[in-house]
Design an enzyme around this catalytic site. Structure first.
Site, PDB file in Angstrom:
ATOM      1  N   TYR B 138       7.567 -20.158  21.123  1.00  0.00           N
ATOM      2  CA  TYR B 138       7.178 -20.379  19.742  1.00  0.00           C
ATOM      3  C   TYR B 138       5.731 -20.843  19.718  1.00  0.00           C
ATOM      4  O   TYR B 138       5.372 -21.829  20.354  1.00  0.00           O
ATOM      5  CB  TYR B 138       8.074 -21.443  19.093  1.00  0.00           C
ATOM      6  CG  TYR B 138       7.862 -21.518  17.598  1.00  0.00           C
ATOM      7  CD1 TYR B 138       8.719 -20.858  16.724  1.00  0.00           C
ATOM      8  CD2 TYR B 138       6.765 -22.186  17.067  1.00  0.00           C
ATOM      9  CE1 TYR B 138       8.503 -20.883  15.358  1.00  0.00           C
ATOM     10  CE2 TYR B 138       6.533 -22.207  15.699  1.00  0.00           C
ATOM     11  CZ  TYR B 138       7.401 -21.559  14.849  1.00  0.00           C
ATOM     12  OH  TYR B 138       7.177 -21.578  13.500  1.00  0.00           O
ATOM     13  N   GLN B 199      13.836 -19.609  10.928  1.00  0.00           N
ATOM     14  CA  GLN B 199      14.339 -18.227  11.031  1.00  0.00           C
ATOM     15  C   GLN B 199      13.952 -17.581  12.362  1.00  0.00           C
ATOM     16  O   GLN B 199      14.735 -16.818  12.947  1.00  0.00           O
ATOM     17  CB  GLN B 199      13.898 -17.377   9.837  1.00  0.00           C
ATOM     18  CG  GLN B 199      12.394 -17.214   9.629  1.00  0.00           C
ATOM     19  CD  GLN B 199      11.759 -18.370   8.848  1.00  0.00           C
ATOM     20  OE1 GLN B 199      12.333 -19.466   8.758  1.00  0.00           O
ATOM     21  NE2 GLN B 199      10.573 -18.141   8.315  1.00  0.00           N
ATOM     22  N   GLN B 267      -8.399 -37.340  21.468  1.00  0.00           N
ATOM     23  CA  GLN B 267      -6.989 -37.341  21.103  1.00  0.00           C
ATOM     24  C   GLN B 267      -6.828 -37.544  19.599  1.00  0.00           C
ATOM     25  O   GLN B 267      -6.032 -36.864  18.957  1.00  0.00           O
ATOM     26  CB  GLN B 267      -6.273 -38.464  21.858  1.00  0.00           C
ATOM     27  CG  GLN B 267      -4.818 -38.218  22.057  1.00  0.00           C
ATOM     28  CD  GLN B 267      -4.561 -36.869  22.700  1.00  0.00           C
ATOM     29  OE1 GLN B 267      -3.790 -36.092  22.171  1.00  0.00           O
ATOM     30  NE2 GLN B 267      -5.233 -36.538  23.801  1.00  0.00           N
ATOM     31  N   HIS B 270      -6.875 -34.670  16.944  1.00  0.00           N
ATOM     32  CA  HIS B 270      -5.768 -33.710  16.766  1.00  0.00           C
ATOM     33  C   HIS B 270      -5.147 -33.845  15.375  1.00  0.00           C
ATOM     34  O   HIS B 270      -4.996 -32.875  14.663  1.00  0.00           O
ATOM     35  CB  HIS B 270      -4.694 -33.908  17.829  1.00  0.00           C
ATOM     36  CG  HIS B 270      -4.975 -33.156  19.082  1.00  0.00           C
ATOM     37  ND1 HIS B 270      -5.018 -31.795  19.132  1.00  0.00           N
ATOM     38  CD2 HIS B 270      -5.251 -33.575  20.341  1.00  0.00           C
ATOM     39  CE1 HIS B 270      -5.298 -31.395  20.365  1.00  0.00           C
ATOM     40  NE2 HIS B 270      -5.450 -32.458  21.116  1.00  0.00           N
ATOM     41  N   GLU B 335       1.698 -39.890  27.079  1.00  0.00           N
ATOM     42  CA  GLU B 335       1.583 -38.462  27.373  1.00  0.00           C
ATOM     43  C   GLU B 335       0.400 -38.224  28.331  1.00  0.00           C
ATOM     44  O   GLU B 335       0.552 -37.606  29.374  1.00  0.00           O
ATOM     45  CB  GLU B 335       1.360 -37.706  26.053  1.00  0.00           C
ATOM     46  CG  GLU B 335       1.266 -36.202  26.214  1.00  0.00           C
ATOM     47  CD  GLU B 335       0.838 -35.515  24.921  1.00  0.00           C
ATOM     48  OE1 GLU B 335       0.370 -36.204  23.983  1.00  0.00           O
ATOM     49  OE2 GLU B 335       0.967 -34.274  24.845  1.00  0.00           O
ATOM     50  N   HIS B 336      -0.789 -38.712  27.940  1.00  0.00           N
ATOM     51  CA  HIS B 336      -1.992 -38.579  28.780  1.00  0.00           C
ATOM     52  C   HIS B 336      -2.433 -39.964  29.229  1.00  0.00           C
ATOM     53  O   HIS B 336      -2.581 -40.862  28.400  1.00  0.00           O
ATOM     54  CB  HIS B 336      -3.149 -37.971  27.983  1.00  0.00           C
ATOM     55  CG  HIS B 336      -2.852 -36.635  27.377  1.00  0.00           C
ATOM     56  ND1 HIS B 336      -2.483 -36.484  26.054  1.00  0.00           N
ATOM     57  CD2 HIS B 336      -2.875 -35.386  27.904  1.00  0.00           C
ATOM     58  CE1 HIS B 336      -2.289 -35.198  25.801  1.00  0.00           C
ATOM     59  NE2 HIS B 336      -2.514 -34.504  26.902  1.00  0.00           N
ATOM     60  N   ASP B 369      -6.663 -30.377  29.423  1.00  0.00           N
ATOM     61  CA  ASP B 369      -6.114 -29.639  28.282  1.00  0.00           C
ATOM     62  C   ASP B 369      -6.346 -28.140  28.417  1.00  0.00           C
ATOM     63  O   ASP B 369      -5.537 -27.339  27.948  1.00  0.00           O
ATOM     64  CB  ASP B 369      -6.796 -30.084  26.976  1.00  0.00           C
ATOM     65  CG  ASP B 369      -6.218 -31.387  26.458  1.00  0.00           C
ATOM     66  OD1 ASP B 369      -5.172 -31.809  26.969  1.00  0.00           O
ATOM     67  OD2 ASP B 369      -6.829 -31.970  25.547  1.00  0.00           O
ATOM     68  N   HIS B 428      44.694 -27.604  42.792  1.00  0.00           N
ATOM     69  CA  HIS B 428      43.516 -27.854  43.622  1.00  0.00           C
ATOM     70  C   HIS B 428      43.953 -28.129  45.060  1.00  0.00           C
ATOM     71  O   HIS B 428      43.392 -27.589  46.010  1.00  0.00           O
ATOM     72  CB  HIS B 428      42.735 -29.072  43.097  1.00  0.00           C
ATOM     73  CG  HIS B 428      41.901 -28.800  41.883  1.00  0.00           C
ATOM     74  ND1 HIS B 428      42.431 -28.496  40.653  1.00  0.00           N
ATOM     75  CD2 HIS B 428      40.546 -28.796  41.704  1.00  0.00           C
ATOM     76  CE1 HIS B 428      41.450 -28.322  39.774  1.00  0.00           C
ATOM     77  NE2 HIS B 428      40.302 -28.493  40.388  1.00  0.00           N
TER      78      HIS B 428
END
Lengths: 439, 439
Positions: B138, B199, B267, B270, B335-336, B369, B428
């Protein structure tokens, strides 16, 4: 009392749809169960121990007045281990040792503690692999309480190096399963709480005064547990949400048909929704297995469960040849795949999707369930298309490592600048440019 | 137009709660968004292409009459690549090549195509590692459409050996981002559809007449996409659900403060919810960075976004020493993580939780990045405690391999028998017993 198992033939015109009809299993996504789980989670987040205690007393029919009395001391698990009959204890120990050795191999083969390399500009690149800090293991109570599951969930976490493993297991009516306690004692669990349901999942995900918040929750449970795990996903990590157990046996018609019948039973006896399927290119052999099933079934203690499972979800499928047999295996993507043939390795390259592949007629699935070494927590319901057996990697996470050299910063800086400008991110571009020598 | 950033000191009595207040970010779990996503998924399952087409026309303001016209031919992506200005094209190629090399290293370091070993009884144990058959990527449309994200999602899938990579990207008002198309052309995407939202997720998860059902869906999206991914989890695999981006800079006070200010900006630019935090043991240095921020901010094109992000979610934190700085990093699990110090490797062992660790003052996050090689899809919102950068392993799955020897079946059989009887699973036990020689 006879048994009627679906027979299919790949040459029948409606084979595809008939197969799909047998395979289809849609976990009931009951909105009311989800609602109850959500409410319990919200309540545990708000009221902590008090809420967990209240739900536990209600659902497990207990009368505890403090969370502390729901903690089962590790010492009592070690005592349970010491009190086992010698044969049980030895078997549990053999299984634990073999599972441990297997997962130690896995840890080393899958990156160990990480890897790095140096590029042409002297920059260092790689990944650091570290264990999770805290893990929660959900162990079902009641009739589905299996000591082998404790080993299979806790030992990979311990091999990964997780310093704190917290187990929860509901004890309806206060009844503790001694084998489960012994298995916990053997596999390095650090703390145990006699709680279950959505309240246990919530407590592990968010923490309470008594129960530590963990980083990941693994282990099977009922529909409320599954709904709660889905809800807390993101706050903590979770393993897959398990469906009914399945076995697919591929056979060239050379294995004793009684053996194959019993292998199909061994999956079917788990519960009525379990699925056992045999695919073979030899019609006469399928008849023989069907006869073995009919003859052996009345001797089985769990024959009612087996009968229901085989009747509703089992199948004996005739294929054209072994290549087609393997193609069907990939469509089914089973949890357990037995390849009961001469030279089973021959077919291995053709088999793409399966949780575990049992090669050769001496490799009954039951050996893998208990003590061969590999994990018995496996992807069900065709999720082997994209997921894997539980493993050491489920209890580790990775951090990328980047150390750009001064020379590297000059060269990479140009590329980063260009791309950052293309994306309209000026600070990204300047941050790279600052590291470049002005000339 | 001045800027006010939160200053914290680890010695202040309310430090813990003040830090938590800055970190807290709860993804709005909007029931109405979830409801809409569920309805769209149900409709796409029922009506296939017709439903996807209808939603796409409505949400992206298009007037297409057939799904086929929403497929973007791979050839047009290759044309987009050829039409790029040479500098853009070269930069994209450098980035793609480095990302590919990094992930090839990763594939080999993390188990390659699998591993086996033989135990003392001649039984073979191990795992087979195989690529997923089909993967959906995506890619967001509109302002957050980043060509670098196409590379970071598609190349690891290609390196894993996924034979069919299907990309979806919404094209509101029919506008196609040429850089995104070029990146798709460069990174081995096999089919591309100009669809998005819940969708698109539903179409990839269940398939339609035109869109193939995939085994896993990765890539970021808006709240509807996130809700849809959570809903289809289990039917297909998904990656993590991403929160706002974050950077944590650890500094010993020896890096040019302008560089650190720009890294924090990179950062913050963004979006308003992005988070930039600096931790340092040197108060005077924190003052210098604050001064750099105040001086540099008015020059930035995205200064409004940066100001909002830094004001609402940024922080400059004074710690006692570098050991405490590292302890804070583990609590934040960013994250970073930039380690902008002398001898940054010194601190590596103390750092347990981070998506990516950028070592040394030449390693600006922006290089990572775009083109250092490691993946820029990283765990956000403290999920680095239990999850990992996107990698080759996300596009592979494992099957356990077990081949028990005749001798092994005798020995393992005893253990399996004992444990199966303990769990009350007779089939078994018998299935193991059948493989044992009667003596």
């Amino acid at each position: 009392m006879t048994i009627r198992i679906t027979r299919l033939d790949t040459t029948q015109p409606d084979f595809d749809s008939a197969l799909m009809q047998i395979l289809v299993f849609e976990a009931s996504e009951d909105e009311s169960i989800d609602r109850v789980a959500a409410d319990i989670i919200a309540d545990v987040r708000k009221r902590g121990d008090a809420a967990v205690l209240e739900y536990t007393n209600r659902f497990d029919r207990l009368t505890e007045t403090a969370m502390a009395s729901l903690e089962i001391p590790v010492e009592s698990c070690l005592a349970a281990l010491n009190n086992l009959p010698p044969a049980s204890r030895a078997a549990l120990q053999v299984a634990a040792d073999r599972v441990r050795v297997y997962h130690e191999h896995q840890r080393e083969a899958c990156g160990g503690s990480g890897y790095t390399y140096t590029d042409e500009h002297g920059s260092l690149l790689g990944q650091k692999i570290t264990p999770l800090d805290k893990v929660g293991i959900y162990v079902p109570g009641g009739k589905a309480a299996y000591p082998s599951s404790v080993l299979m969930n806790a030992i990979p976490a311990q091999v990964a190096g997780v310093p704190e493993i917290i187990m929860v297991v509901p004890t309806p009516d206060g009844i503790r399963n001694e084998l489960v306690m012994a298995a916990a004692g053997l596999s390095g669990v650090n703390r145990i709480f006699a709680i279950g349901g959505a309240q246990a999942v919530a407590a592990l995900a968010y923490g309470t005064e008594t129960i530590p918040a963990v980083d990941k929750i693994v282990g099977p449970g009922n529909a409320f547990v599954a709904a709660a795990k889905r809800r807390v996903f993101g706050q903590v990590g979770i393993d897959m949400i398990a469906g009914p157990s399945e076995i697919l046996v591929l056979c060239d018609g050379t294995t004793n048909p009684d053996w194959i019948a019993m292998d199909l039973f061994s999956q079917a006896e788990h519960d009525e929704l379990a699925q056992s399927i045999l695919v073979c290119p030899d019609t006469a052999y399928l008849d023989q297995v069907e006869a073995s099933i009919a003859r052996l079934l009345p001797q089985m203690r769990r024959q009612e469960i087996i009968r229901t499972s085989l009747t509703n979800r089992g199948a004996l499928i005739k294929a054209k040849n072994m290549e087609e047999v393997c193609a069907i295996a990939n469509r089914i993507a089973p949890e357990h795949l037995e390849v009961s043939t001469e030279n089973p390795e021959r077919w291995l390259d053709l088999l793409r999707h399966a949780g575990a592949i049992f090669l050769g007629r001496f490799t009954s699935e039951a050996l893998g369930d208990y003590c061969a070494g590999p994990n018995h927590v496996l992807p069900t319901s065709r999720t082997a298309r994209f997921s894997s057996p539980l493993g050491v990697y489920d209890f580790q996470k990775r951090s990328s490592i980047i150390r750009v050299s001064e020379e590297g910063a000059q060269i990479l800086g140009k590329t980063a600048l260009e791309l950052a400008e293309g994306e309209g991110l000026e600070a990204h571009a300047k941050s790279a440019a600052y590291r470049m020598k002005k000339d």
